[in-house]
Design a protein around this motif. Structure first.
Motif, PDB file in Angstrom:
ATOM      1  N   ILE A  40     -43.568   8.018 -51.880  1.00 28.39           N
ATOM      2  CA  ILE A  40     -42.931   6.724 -51.615  1.00 28.39           C
ATOM      3  C   ILE A  40     -41.446   6.900 -51.334  1.00 28.39           C
ATOM      4  CG2 ILE A  40     -42.234   4.532 -52.697  1.00 28.39           C
ATOM      5  CD1 ILE A  40     -44.992   4.602 -54.135  1.00 28.39           C
ATOM      6  N   CYS A  41     -40.763   7.661 -52.162  1.00 30.86           N
ATOM      7  CA  CYS A  41     -39.323   7.855 -52.012  1.00 30.86           C
ATOM      8  C   CYS A  41     -38.999   8.651 -50.743  1.00 30.86           C
ATOM      9  CB  CYS A  41     -38.790   8.558 -53.261  1.00 30.86           C
ATOM     10  SG  CYS A  41     -37.039   8.377 -53.530  1.00 30.86           S
ATOM     11  N   PHE A  42     -39.782   9.698 -50.480  1.00 34.20           N
ATOM     12  CA  PHE A  42     -39.538  10.522 -49.302  1.00 34.20           C
ATOM     13  C   PHE A  42     -39.821   9.729 -48.033  1.00 34.20           C
ATOM     14  CE2 PHE A  42     -40.341  13.965 -46.267  1.00 34.20           C
ATOM     15  CZ  PHE A  42     -39.216  14.729 -46.483  1.00 34.20           C
ATOM     16  N   ALA A  43     -40.919   8.963 -48.022  1.00 35.53           N
ATOM     17  CA  ALA A  43     -41.240   8.134 -46.853  1.00 35.53           C
ATOM     18  C   ALA A  43     -40.180   7.049 -46.652  1.00 35.53           C
ATOM     19  CB  ALA A  43     -42.618   7.508 -47.014  1.00 35.53           C
ATOM     20  N   GLY A  44     -39.685   6.480 -47.747  1.00 36.13           N
ATOM     21  CA  GLY A  44     -38.601   5.500 -47.644  1.00 36.13           C
ATOM     22  C   GLY A  44     -37.342   6.117 -47.060  1.00 36.13           C
ATOM     23  N   CYS A  48     -35.626   4.975 -43.609  1.00 34.80           N
ATOM     24  CA  CYS A  48     -34.207   4.593 -43.522  1.00 34.80           C
ATOM     25  C   CYS A  48     -33.494   5.392 -42.438  1.00 34.80           C
ATOM     26  CB  CYS A  48     -33.504   4.806 -44.859  1.00 34.80           C
ATOM     27  SG  CYS A  48     -33.763   3.513 -46.051  1.00 34.80           S
ATOM     28  N   SER A  49     -33.780   6.669 -42.356  1.00 33.94           N
ATOM     29  CA  SER A  49     -33.144   7.506 -41.340  1.00 33.94           C
ATOM     30  C   SER A  49     -33.554   7.088 -39.936  1.00 33.94           C
ATOM     31  CB  SER A  49     -33.493   8.978 -41.567  1.00 33.94           C
ATOM     32  OG  SER A  49     -32.959   9.417 -42.791  1.00 33.94           O
ATOM     33  N   ILE A  50     -34.837   6.786 -39.749  1.00 38.65           N
ATOM     34  CA  ILE A  50     -35.307   6.340 -38.436  1.00 38.65           C
ATOM     35  C   ILE A  50     -34.721   4.976 -38.094  1.00 38.65           C
ATOM     36  CG2 ILE A  50     -37.359   5.591 -37.166  1.00 38.65           C
ATOM     37  CD1 ILE A  50     -38.872   7.855 -38.627  1.00 38.65           C
ATOM     38  N   LEU A  51     -34.677   4.079 -39.080  1.00 36.28           N
ATOM     39  CA  LEU A  51     -34.081   2.761 -38.857  1.00 36.28           C
ATOM     40  C   LEU A  51     -32.608   2.894 -38.507  1.00 36.28           C
ATOM     41  CD1 LEU A  51     -34.363  -0.334 -38.958  1.00 36.28           C
ATOM     42  CD2 LEU A  51     -33.809  -0.204 -41.390  1.00 36.28           C
ATOM     43  N   VAL A  67     -24.763   4.280 -42.701  1.00 34.04           N
ATOM     44  CA  VAL A  67     -25.230   3.833 -44.011  1.00 34.04           C
ATOM     45  C   VAL A  67     -26.716   4.141 -44.187  1.00 34.04           C
ATOM     46  CG1 VAL A  67     -25.673   1.796 -45.430  1.00 34.04           C
ATOM     47  CG2 VAL A  67     -23.468   2.073 -44.326  1.00 34.04           C
ATOM     48  N   PHE A  68     -27.541   3.750 -43.218  1.00 32.77           N
ATOM     49  CA  PHE A  68     -28.983   3.965 -43.360  1.00 32.77           C
ATOM     50  C   PHE A  68     -29.353   5.443 -43.319  1.00 32.77           C
ATOM     51  CE2 PHE A  68     -29.403  -0.559 -42.470  1.00 32.77           C
ATOM     52  CZ  PHE A  68     -30.395  -0.900 -43.372  1.00 32.77           C
ATOM     53  N   TYR A  69     -28.676   6.212 -42.482  1.00 31.46           N
ATOM     54  CA  TYR A  69     -28.971   7.639 -42.413  1.00 31.46           C
ATOM     55  C   TYR A  69     -28.591   8.325 -43.724  1.00 31.46           C
ATOM     56  CZ  TYR A  69     -29.628  12.220 -40.384  1.00 31.46           C
ATOM     57  OH  TYR A  69     -30.081  13.480 -40.123  1.00 31.46           O
ATOM     58  N   THR A  70     -27.453   7.951 -44.278  1.00 32.65           N
ATOM     59  CA  THR A  70     -27.021   8.519 -45.554  1.00 32.65           C
ATOM     60  C   THR A  70     -27.946   8.087 -46.687  1.00 32.65           C
ATOM     61  OG1 THR A  70     -24.732   8.572 -44.779  1.00 32.65           O
ATOM     62  CG2 THR A  70     -25.069   8.703 -47.151  1.00 32.65           C
ATOM     63  N   LEU A  71     -28.328   6.812 -46.726  1.00 37.78           N
ATOM     64  CA  LEU A  71     -29.276   6.346 -47.738  1.00 37.78           C
ATOM     65  C   LEU A  71     -30.618   7.056 -47.613  1.00 37.78           C
ATOM     66  CD1 LEU A  71     -28.657   2.489 -47.904  1.00 37.78           C
ATOM     67  CD2 LEU A  71     -28.094   4.201 -49.627  1.00 37.78           C
ATOM     68  N   GLY A  72     -31.039   7.298 -46.383  1.00 37.29           N
ATOM     69  CA  GLY A  72     -32.284   8.017 -46.165  1.00 37.29           C
ATOM     70  C   GLY A  72     -32.231   9.431 -46.714  1.00 37.29           C
ATOM     71  N   ALA A  75     -32.315   9.254 -50.519  1.00 38.52           N
ATOM     72  CA  ALA A  75     -33.672   8.980 -50.996  1.00 38.52           C
ATOM     73  C   ALA A  75     -34.552  10.219 -50.872  1.00 38.52           C
ATOM     74  CB  ALA A  75     -34.284   7.819 -50.212  1.00 38.52           C
ATOM     75  N   ALA A  76     -34.407  10.955 -49.780  1.00 38.07           N
ATOM     76  CA  ALA A  76     -35.195  12.179 -49.612  1.00 38.07           C
ATOM     77  C   ALA A  76     -34.812  13.219 -50.656  1.00 38.07           C
ATOM     78  CB  ALA A  76     -34.996  12.737 -48.208  1.00 38.07           C
ATOM     79  N   LEU A  77     -33.537  13.315 -50.947  1.00 35.32           N
ATOM     80  CA  LEU A  77     -33.076  14.251 -51.973  1.00 35.32           C
ATOM     81  C   LEU A  77     -33.546  13.812 -53.355  1.00 35.32           C
ATOM     82  CD1 LEU A  77     -31.324  16.771 -52.401  1.00 35.32           C
ATOM     83  CD2 LEU A  77     -29.381  15.269 -52.688  1.00 35.32           C
ATOM     84  N   ALA A  78     -33.507  12.512 -53.613  1.00 35.12           N
ATOM     85  CA  ALA A  78     -33.941  11.998 -54.914  1.00 35.12           C
ATOM     86  C   ALA A  78     -35.451  12.096 -55.088  1.00 35.12           C
ATOM     87  CB  ALA A  78     -33.501  10.541 -55.076  1.00 35.12           C
ATOM     88  N   SER A  79     -36.182  12.140 -53.993  1.00 34.70           N
ATOM     89  CA  SER A  79     -37.643  12.198 -54.100  1.00 34.70           C
ATOM     90  C   SER A  79     -38.107  13.462 -54.804  1.00 34.70           C
ATOM     91  CB  SER A  79     -38.281  12.087 -52.722  1.00 34.70           C
ATOM     92  OG  SER A  79     -38.012  13.242 -51.954  1.00 34.70           O
ATOM     93  N   THR A  80     -37.390  14.540 -54.626  1.00 40.41           N
ATOM     94  CA  THR A  80     -37.800  15.781 -55.283  1.00 40.41           C
ATOM     95  C   THR A  80     -37.580  15.739 -56.793  1.00 40.41           C
ATOM     96  OG1 THR A  80     -35.679  16.801 -54.761  1.00 40.41           O
ATOM     97  CG2 THR A  80     -37.488  17.200 -53.234  1.00 40.41           C
ATOM     98  N   CYS A  81     -36.790  14.779 -57.258  1.00 42.21           N
ATOM     99  CA  CYS A  81     -36.641  14.597 -58.709  1.00 42.21           C
ATOM    100  C   CYS A  81     -37.977  14.250 -59.350  1.00 42.21           C
ATOM    101  CB  CYS A  81     -35.638  13.488 -59.020  1.00 42.21           C
ATOM    102  SG  CYS A  81     -33.936  13.917 -58.775  1.00 42.21           S
TER     103      CYS A  81
END
Length: 146
Positions: A40-44, A48-51, A67-72, A75-81
């Motif tokens: 879920i987090c990685f897909a989000g 965000c990056s595509i948006l 903003v969206f690319y950085t948030l993406g 989120a991808a980095l946090a997904s591995t948590c």
């Protein structure tokens, strides 16, 4: 399930757990829950990056893109948590072999937003986004190789 977890983690059945270990065992997420939230987090993050990339072509889209690319990427980095836990991930991120990639990722995340909102340099923001992508790729390749 607890017995399987103890065997896989190398603990003996007769080994007594301390209070801290018992609390941590009781508060950990199941493997399936970890995988679900990772996806879920990685897909989000990817969404965000595509948006953000799609918003780049609007008249004032560079700020939204940054903003969206950085948030993406966050989120991808946090997904591995969710897969390895936040403390283990932080320890791995700051290992000597990953230290440069980690510093570049964190620095580019901040500098992308600074270049758009405070400095107003559009070209610099694009360069930092490209560096974000390259550093994140390098960081994920290092995480996977361990």
């Amino acid at each position: 399930m607890d017995k399987l977890r103890r065997v896989l983690s190398g603990r003996e059945d007769n080994e007594e757990l301390g209070l801290t270990a018992q609390v941590l065992d009781a508060s950990t997420l199941s493997y399936s829950t970890r995988v679900k939230w990772f996806v879920i987090c990685f897909a989000g993050g990817i969404l965000c990056s595509i948006l953000g990339t799609a918003l780049l072509f609007l008249p004032s889209g560079l700020k939204l893109f940054a903003v969206f690319y950085t948030l993406g990427n966050i989120a991808a980095l946090a997904s591995t948590c969710f897969l390895m836990g936040p403390l283990k991930q932080l320890k791995r991120m700051f290992e000597p072999t990953r230290l440069i990639a980690t510093i570049v990722v964190l620095l580019c995340l901040v500098l992308t937003l600074c270049s758009v909102f405070w400095w107003g340099k559009k070209g610099l923001a694009i360069i930092f986004c490209i560096l974000q992508f390259l550093a994140m790729t390098c960081s994920f390749l290092h995480l996977k190789s361990s």
